[in-house]
Write an enzyme that holds these catalytic residues in place. Structure first.
Site, PDB file in Angstrom:
ATOM      1  N   ILE A  90      -9.058  -6.222  -2.619  1.00 48.40           N
ATOM      2  CA  ILE A  90      -8.373  -5.631  -3.766  1.00 48.40           C
ATOM      3  C   ILE A  90      -7.114  -4.947  -3.253  1.00 48.40           C
ATOM      4  O   ILE A  90      -6.999  -4.648  -2.067  1.00 48.40           O
ATOM      5  CB  ILE A  90      -9.275  -4.637  -4.546  1.00 48.40           C
ATOM      6  CG1 ILE A  90      -9.788  -3.522  -3.623  1.00 48.40           C
ATOM      7  CG2 ILE A  90     -10.424  -5.361  -5.206  1.00 48.40           C
ATOM      8  CD1 ILE A  90     -10.668  -2.501  -4.352  1.00 48.40           C
ATOM      9  N   ASP A  91      -6.172  -4.704  -4.139  1.00 49.86           N
ATOM     10  CA  ASP A  91      -4.882  -4.160  -3.735  1.00 49.86           C
ATOM     11  C   ASP A  91      -5.004  -2.738  -3.183  1.00 49.86           C
ATOM     12  O   ASP A  91      -5.960  -2.016  -3.486  1.00 49.86           O
ATOM     13  CB  ASP A  91      -3.922  -4.146  -4.924  1.00 49.86           C
ATOM     14  CG  ASP A  91      -3.633  -5.536  -5.460  1.00 49.86           C
ATOM     15  OD1 ASP A  91      -3.709  -6.497  -4.663  1.00 49.86           O
ATOM     16  OD2 ASP A  91      -3.358  -5.662  -6.663  1.00 49.86           O
ATOM     17  N   LYS A  92      -4.005  -2.361  -2.422  1.00 44.76           N
ATOM     18  CA  LYS A  92      -3.967  -1.026  -1.811  1.00 44.76           C
ATOM     19  C   LYS A  92      -4.206   0.076  -2.832  1.00 44.76           C
ATOM     20  O   LYS A  92      -5.019   0.978  -2.621  1.00 44.76           O
ATOM     21  CB  LYS A  92      -2.609  -0.819  -1.127  1.00 44.76           C
ATOM     22  CG  LYS A  92      -2.382   0.601  -0.598  1.00 44.76           C
ATOM     23  CD  LYS A  92      -0.983   0.750  -0.039  1.00 44.76           C
ATOM     24  CE  LYS A  92      -0.733   2.193   0.414  1.00 44.76           C
ATOM     25  NZ  LYS A  92       0.649   2.359   0.936  1.00 44.76           N
TER      26      LYS A  92
END
Length: 353
Positions: free
Chosen positions: A164-166
């Protein structure tokens, strides 16, 4: 090879200042791109600047001068023109920083663990794997410290099954054995996992529920963004099912269930239907997209941005079949404090207005 349509993180090119003294082509591949079918002839220095964040023309030209840039296996000068289907690679004498996995004693919020796998709740702000200028402090740095002999995935990233994104918070499953890696990866490939995200989006989502379909691939002009290609001309198939949870007038709280798992999928699909994620800087959600022109309202939104200084997206639910027992496991996580605080602000604003 990293295909430009599949990259999640585009590394910066600060390594261009670190050329070996003799200027010989080096052993380690740092960047590899394949020009698209519609690529018009373009100088290789401009081509790389489009794809590598923080690149400067001087750095790219220096790399070419030292013989570190190759097109179709041959070293080229900076004025060489890249054409359709060309393979462009950049080499250096040292390994890519993201391959230098240094164990770091970073606490992990472990939701579940057994001999085969673990489920972690990733906080917003933590990068999942090294890259894009983030070579330490990542989830993988923490994993290799706390666990030995994690299996590598197809990209040589220990334990990583999905990502998942930062600035997205929430649940991730990590494989501890080769058997678990293979079994879990197949579940994600065959779309049998359950993944529910909670998002706060701009605008009033009129339909109570719906489905967004449209291929997702790299934006044709801004290579740091993804884009939707409804005609399927670029990217890969992507399907997102959404359901309205609560309406606040100018923003809406929605549940999004992923049928596929493309880079930035929810962020891009919701923007595509006119509902950009709240405070999603990369896709323009950090500006006031809906509402009044009153200064009081502007101040209220700015306060919300301060409370939630990231895109309003949380991976809330994760379900999958255990790779050994065959038991179906389902995990749920609470919304993090920053998202809860922002939602409460909107809830109060709706009541008072």
């Amino acid at each position: 090879m990293k295909n430009i349509d599949e990259l999640e993180n585009i590394d910066d090119i600060d390594e261009l200042d670190e050329l070996d003294e003799e200027g010989s082509p080096s052993m380690y591949e740092h960047y590899s791109f394949k020009a698209g079918k519609g690529q018009e002839p373009l100088r290789v220095d401009k081509f790389l600047m489009n794809f590598v964040e923080n690149a400067t023309r001087n750095k790219v030209q220096q790399a070419a001068k030292q013989g570190n840039i190759f097109v179709n296996g041959q070293p080229v000068k900076s004025n060489h023109r890249v054409k359709a289907n060309d393979e462009v690679k950049v080499y250096f004498a040292h390994p890519p920083h993201e391959d230098l996995l240094i164990p770091e004693n970073i606490p992990l919020q472990i939701v579940y663990e057994d001999d085969s796998l673990l489920v972690v709740n990733k906080p917003a702000g933590m990068v999942v794997h090294p890259g894009h200028g983030n070579y330490s402090g990542t989830l993988i740095n923490a994993l290799v410290y706390h666990f030995e002999n994690l299996p590598n995935n197809s990209s040589n990233r220990p334990g990583l099954v999905h990502r998942i994104d930062k600035d997205t918070s929430g649940l991730l499953v990590i494989a501890k054995t080769e058997e678990a890696m293979l079994h879990l990866t197949q579940q994600f490939f065959h779309k049998t996992t359950e993944r529910e995200y909670i998002a706060l989006v701009w605008g009033n989502v009129e339909a109570d529920e719906g489905t967004v379909r449209g291929h997702i691939g790299r934006h044709l002009k801004d290579r740091l963004q993804m884009d939707v290609f409804p005609d399927g001309s670029h990217g890969k198939e992507a399907v997102t099912h959404y359901k309205v949870l609560e309406r606040f007038g100018y923003v809406t709280l929605v549940s999004c269930r992923l049928e596929t798992g493309r880079t930035h999928q929810i962020r891009v699909h919701m923007k595509h239907i006119g509902h950009t994620l709240f405070n999603d800087e990369r896709y323009g959600g950090d500006k006031i997209l809906k509402g009044t022109t009153f200064a009081k309202y502007k101040q209220f939104v700015e306060n919300c941005f301060s409370v939630l200084p990231r895109q309003a997206l949380h991976a809330k639910t994760l379900g999958f079949e255990h790779p050994v027992s065959g038991e179906y496991l389902r995990f749920d996580s609470e919304l993090p404090a920053d998202m809860q605080a922002c939602i409460e602000k909107w809830r109060g604003y709706k009541i008072n207005n």
